[in-house]
Design an enzyme around this catalytic site. Structure first.
Site, PDB file in Angstrom:
ATOM      1  N   SER A 128       0.833  -1.207   0.000  1.00 45.20           N
ATOM      2  CA  SER A 128       0.000   0.000   0.000  1.00 45.20           C
ATOM      3  C   SER A 128       0.861   1.249   0.000  1.00 45.20           C
ATOM      4  O   SER A 128       1.965   1.262   0.570  1.00 45.20           O
ATOM      5  CB  SER A 128      -0.866  -0.015   1.259  1.00 45.20           C
ATOM      6  OG  SER A 128      -1.457   1.240   1.464  1.00 45.20           O
ATOM      7  N   TYR A 153      -2.192  -1.378  10.943  1.00 48.57           N
ATOM      8  CA  TYR A 153      -2.407  -1.844   9.565  1.00 48.57           C
ATOM      9  C   TYR A 153      -1.221  -1.447   8.689  1.00 48.57           C
ATOM     10  O   TYR A 153      -0.630  -2.283   7.995  1.00 48.57           O
ATOM     11  CB  TYR A 153      -3.705  -1.260   8.996  1.00 48.57           C
ATOM     12  CG  TYR A 153      -3.760  -1.289   7.485  1.00 48.57           C
ATOM     13  CD1 TYR A 153      -4.027  -2.465   6.804  1.00 48.57           C
ATOM     14  CD2 TYR A 153      -3.500  -0.132   6.739  1.00 48.57           C
ATOM     15  CE1 TYR A 153      -4.039  -2.491   5.417  1.00 48.57           C
ATOM     16  CE2 TYR A 153      -3.513  -0.154   5.357  1.00 48.57           C
ATOM     17  CZ  TYR A 153      -3.780  -1.332   4.694  1.00 48.57           C
ATOM     18  OH  TYR A 153      -3.774  -1.357   3.333  1.00 48.57           O
ATOM     19  N   LYS A 157       2.011  -3.696   6.676  1.00 46.03           N
ATOM     20  CA  LYS A 157       2.456  -3.647   5.273  1.00 46.03           C
ATOM     21  C   LYS A 157       3.965  -3.409   5.214  1.00 46.03           C
ATOM     22  O   LYS A 157       4.673  -4.024   4.409  1.00 46.03           O
ATOM     23  CB  LYS A 157       1.701  -2.554   4.503  1.00 46.03           C
ATOM     24  CG  LYS A 157       0.216  -2.844   4.314  1.00 46.03           C
ATOM     25  CD  LYS A 157      -0.037  -4.111   3.490  1.00 46.03           C
ATOM     26  CE  LYS A 157      -1.479  -4.523   3.438  1.00 46.03           C
ATOM     27  NZ  LYS A 157      -1.717  -5.864   2.883  1.00 46.03           N
ATOM     28  N   ARG A 234      -5.913  12.333  -3.344  1.00 45.08           N
ATOM     29  CA  ARG A 234      -5.515  10.922  -3.465  1.00 45.08           C
ATOM     30  C   ARG A 234      -5.433  10.561  -4.940  1.00 45.08           C
ATOM     31  O   ARG A 234      -5.987  11.231  -5.799  1.00 45.08           O
ATOM     32  CB  ARG A 234      -6.557   9.997  -2.812  1.00 45.08           C
ATOM     33  CG  ARG A 234      -6.759  10.202  -1.327  1.00 45.08           C
ATOM     34  CD  ARG A 234      -5.594   9.632  -0.526  1.00 45.08           C
ATOM     35  NE  ARG A 234      -5.804   9.782   0.907  1.00 45.08           N
ATOM     36  CZ  ARG A 234      -5.494  10.883   1.596  1.00 45.08           C
ATOM     37  NH1 ARG A 234      -4.990  11.935   0.987  1.00 45.08           N
ATOM     38  NH2 ARG A 234      -5.690  10.926   2.903  1.00 45.08           N
ATOM     39  N   ARG A 298     -10.471  14.149   9.442  1.00 40.10           N
ATOM     40  CA  ARG A 298     -10.437  12.824  10.066  1.00 40.10           C
ATOM     41  C   ARG A 298      -9.022  12.600  10.601  1.00 40.10           C
ATOM     42  O   ARG A 298      -8.053  12.743   9.835  1.00 40.10           O
ATOM     43  CB  ARG A 298     -10.788  11.773   9.005  1.00 40.10           C
ATOM     44  CG  ARG A 298     -10.759  10.349   9.501  1.00 40.10           C
ATOM     45  CD  ARG A 298     -11.306   9.373   8.472  1.00 40.10           C
ATOM     46  NE  ARG A 298     -10.428   9.153   7.333  1.00 40.10           N
ATOM     47  CZ  ARG A 298     -10.662   8.278   6.349  1.00 40.10           C
ATOM     48  NH1 ARG A 298     -11.776   7.558   6.370  1.00 40.10           N
ATOM     49  NH2 ARG A 298      -9.825   8.135   5.356  1.00 40.10           N
TER      50      ARG A 298
HETATM   51  C1  UD1 Z   1      -6.087   4.704   3.482  1.00 37.86           C
HETATM   52  C2  UD1 Z   1      -4.676   4.384   3.119  1.00 37.86           C
HETATM   53  C3  UD1 Z   1      -4.611   3.171   2.244  1.00 37.86           C
HETATM   54  C4  UD1 Z   1      -5.333   2.024   2.888  1.00 37.86           C
HETATM   55  C5  UD1 Z   1      -6.771   2.444   3.100  1.00 37.86           C
HETATM   56  C6  UD1 Z   1      -7.518   1.323   3.763  1.00 37.86           C
HETATM   57  C7  UD1 Z   1      -3.231   6.338   2.931  1.00 37.86           C
HETATM   58  C8  UD1 Z   1      -2.730   7.438   2.067  1.00 37.86           C
HETATM   59  N1  UD1 Z   1      -4.069   5.484   2.370  1.00 37.86           N
HETATM   60  O1  UD1 Z   1      -6.697   5.242   2.346  1.00 37.86           O
HETATM   61  O2  UD1 Z   1      -3.283   2.793   2.032  1.00 37.86           O
HETATM   62  O3  UD1 Z   1      -5.267   0.884   2.100  1.00 37.86           O
HETATM   63  O4  UD1 Z   1      -6.791   3.598   3.951  1.00 37.86           O
HETATM   64  O5  UD1 Z   1      -8.832   1.686   4.012  1.00 37.86           O
HETATM   65  O6  UD1 Z   1      -2.887   6.202   4.076  1.00 37.86           O
HETATM   66  N2  UD1 Z   1     -13.149  10.683   2.962  1.00 37.86           N
HETATM   67  C9  UD1 Z   1     -14.193  11.559   3.246  1.00 37.86           C
HETATM   68  N3  UD1 Z   1     -15.367  11.032   3.702  1.00 37.86           N
HETATM   69  C10 UD1 Z   1     -15.548   9.682   3.901  1.00 37.86           C
HETATM   70  C11 UD1 Z   1     -14.484   8.804   3.618  1.00 37.86           C
HETATM   71  C12 UD1 Z   1     -13.289   9.336   3.158  1.00 37.86           C
HETATM   72  O7  UD1 Z   1     -14.064  12.769   3.089  1.00 37.86           O
HETATM   73  O8  UD1 Z   1     -16.631   9.280   4.353  1.00 37.86           O
HETATM   74  C13 UD1 Z   1     -11.883  11.229   2.450  1.00 37.86           C
HETATM   75  C14 UD1 Z   1     -10.684  10.949   3.332  1.00 37.86           C
HETATM   76  O9  UD1 Z   1     -10.517  11.960   4.288  1.00 37.86           O
HETATM   77  C15 UD1 Z   1      -9.564  10.907   2.309  1.00 37.86           C
HETATM   78  C16 UD1 Z   1     -10.231  10.386   1.036  1.00 37.86           C
HETATM   79  O10 UD1 Z   1     -11.621  10.592   1.236  1.00 37.86           O
HETATM   80  O11 UD1 Z   1      -9.112  12.202   2.054  1.00 37.86           O
HETATM   81  C17 UD1 Z   1      -9.974   8.918   0.802  1.00 37.86           C
HETATM   82  O12 UD1 Z   1     -10.262   8.208   1.970  1.00 37.86           O
HETATM   83  P1  UD1 Z   1     -10.320   6.611   2.021  1.00 37.86           P
HETATM   84  O13 UD1 Z   1     -11.142   6.095   0.917  1.00 37.86           O
HETATM   85  O14 UD1 Z   1     -10.685   6.221   3.414  1.00 37.86           O
HETATM   86  O15 UD1 Z   1      -8.833   6.162   1.700  1.00 37.86           O
HETATM   87  P2  UD1 Z   1      -7.445   6.626   2.371  1.00 37.86           P
HETATM   88  O16 UD1 Z   1      -7.639   7.083   3.747  1.00 37.86           O
HETATM   89  O17 UD1 Z   1      -6.769   7.505   1.411  1.00 37.86           O
END
Ligand code: UD1
Length: 342
Positions: A128, A153, A157, A234, A298
């Protein structure tokens, strides 16, 4: 022609199932093991509907060392392993670190011991971009330093990559660790897709469930980050593109094209998208109105990550081909199918 037999652990999961489809479409014989802790047997049907070939399947928990040894005694003809089986929820890993260390590390060790015992030399590992933490510069190359992990987690990795590297340096094992950025989307047929248990933690399943009326409102975590629109950035990659990269990485090992016994590749699109861009793109592509609000950041989120994909482009000859719109469209088609929305 004798088809090469490939073991896919966690092959009923989200990325695993899409990879099984691509493997079967490329002429490999697949055997899946999965403990069904976060996957359903229905996925086998979805894979079979797409490929017209039912993959072999065994329910097996990789934490049970004796069962793992027994499986390999019964399956002497495995030529390669793609190892997906692992726990992946960041928050849960903070609450239950020992589950994560047991699930993600013991299982890898038992598998590698069996590789050594049975002369299996080709091993693809699900890693990851989380290993990079908050990167010092963007886009992120594979040479960027691995930062101290912020969750158990993420730590599993990092440790897994070290276990693989150390094992490859003293045995016949050849391994490729694939560092995924953010996988999204579903198979275009909507036969398989992402099935998060409970409330989705990830952005796109939360978006599609909100549009489907399963969740009331999407929370956008923060609009005060130092990015153009204030939300996090992202690199969202279509799961089918990601799946194809696994087949290419496996072929690289099987045909001995690897440059060293342990290699690492980033799998992303190379493009960064903000959370608000994803939300807007979803609304535009699907015509659905999304109920969302901006809330606090978050804890633990990094500001911006996206891949430098040159190494994967040049050395694997792989490039993400699908767009964000393709991915969101397929994710929505899948969500509508499982919720029986016309
Ligand atoms: C993270 C990890 C990734 C891991 C994954 C597992 C990093 C960069 N990435 O992904 O390696 O495999 O978790 O779950 O550490 N968001 C919202 N609202 C929501 C959900 C998410 O605004 O309800 C935003 C988050 O703040 C983030 C983006 O969407 O900015 C992506 O979030 P998410 O899909 O959870 O993935 P990561 O946190 O990037």
């Amino acid at each position: 022609m004798i088809m090469k037999k490939i073991l896919v652990t966690g092959g009923l999961g989200y990325i695993g199932s899409h990879t099984v489809v691509e493997l079967q479409n490329s002429g490999y014989q697949v055997i899946i093991i999965d403990n069904l802790s976060n996957a359903s047997l229905d996925v086998l049907e979805g894979i079979t509907n797409i490929t017209k070939t039912p993959p072999a399947f065994e329910r097996l928990d990789l934490r049970l060392k004796a069962d793992v040894a027994d499986f390999f005694k019964r399956n002497q003809d495995i030529e390669g392993i793609i190892h997906f089986a692992a726990s992946k929820a960041v928050g849960e890993s903070v609450q239950n670190p020992l589950l994560y260390y047991e699930n993600n590390l013991n299982t890898l060790i038992y598998l590698l011991q069996e590789c050594n015992a049975h002369g299996i030399e080709n091993f693809i590992f699900s890693s990851s971009c989380t290993v990079y933490g908050e990167p010092d510069s963007l886009p992120i190359t594979e040479d960027a330093p691995v930062k101290s992990a912020t969750s158990p987690y993420g730590n599993t990795k990092q440790i897994s990559e070290e276990i693989l590297k150390d094992t490859c340096s003293i045995s016949a094992l050849k391994s490729i660790a694939l560092r995924y950025f953010n996988p999204i989307g579903a198979h275009e047929t909507a036969e398989i897709g992402e099935l998060p248990a409970g409330v989705p933690q990830n952005l796109v399943p939360f978006i599609t469930q909100t549009a489907a009326g399963v969740r009331e409102q999407l929370s956008v975590f923060g609009d005060d980050y130092p990015t153009e629109d204030g939300s996090c950035i992202r690199d969202y990659i279509h799961v089918v593109d990601l799946a194809k990269a696994h087949v290419i990485a496996l072929q690289r090992l099987l045909s001995k094209k690897n440059q060293s016994n342990y290699e690492v590749f980033n799998l992303g699109t190379g493009r960064g998208s903000s959370v608000l861009e994803v939300v807007n793109s979803f609304e535009k592509t699907t015509g659905e109105n999304l109920n969302y609000k901006i809330v606090d950041r978050r804890p633990g989120d990094v500001i911006a990550v996206y891949a430098d994909t040159q190494k994967a482009n040049k050395e694997l000859g792989w490039k993400a081909e699908k767009t964000m719109e393709d991915a969101l469209k397929s994710a929505w088609k899948w969500e509508k199918k499982i919720r029986k929305i016309k």
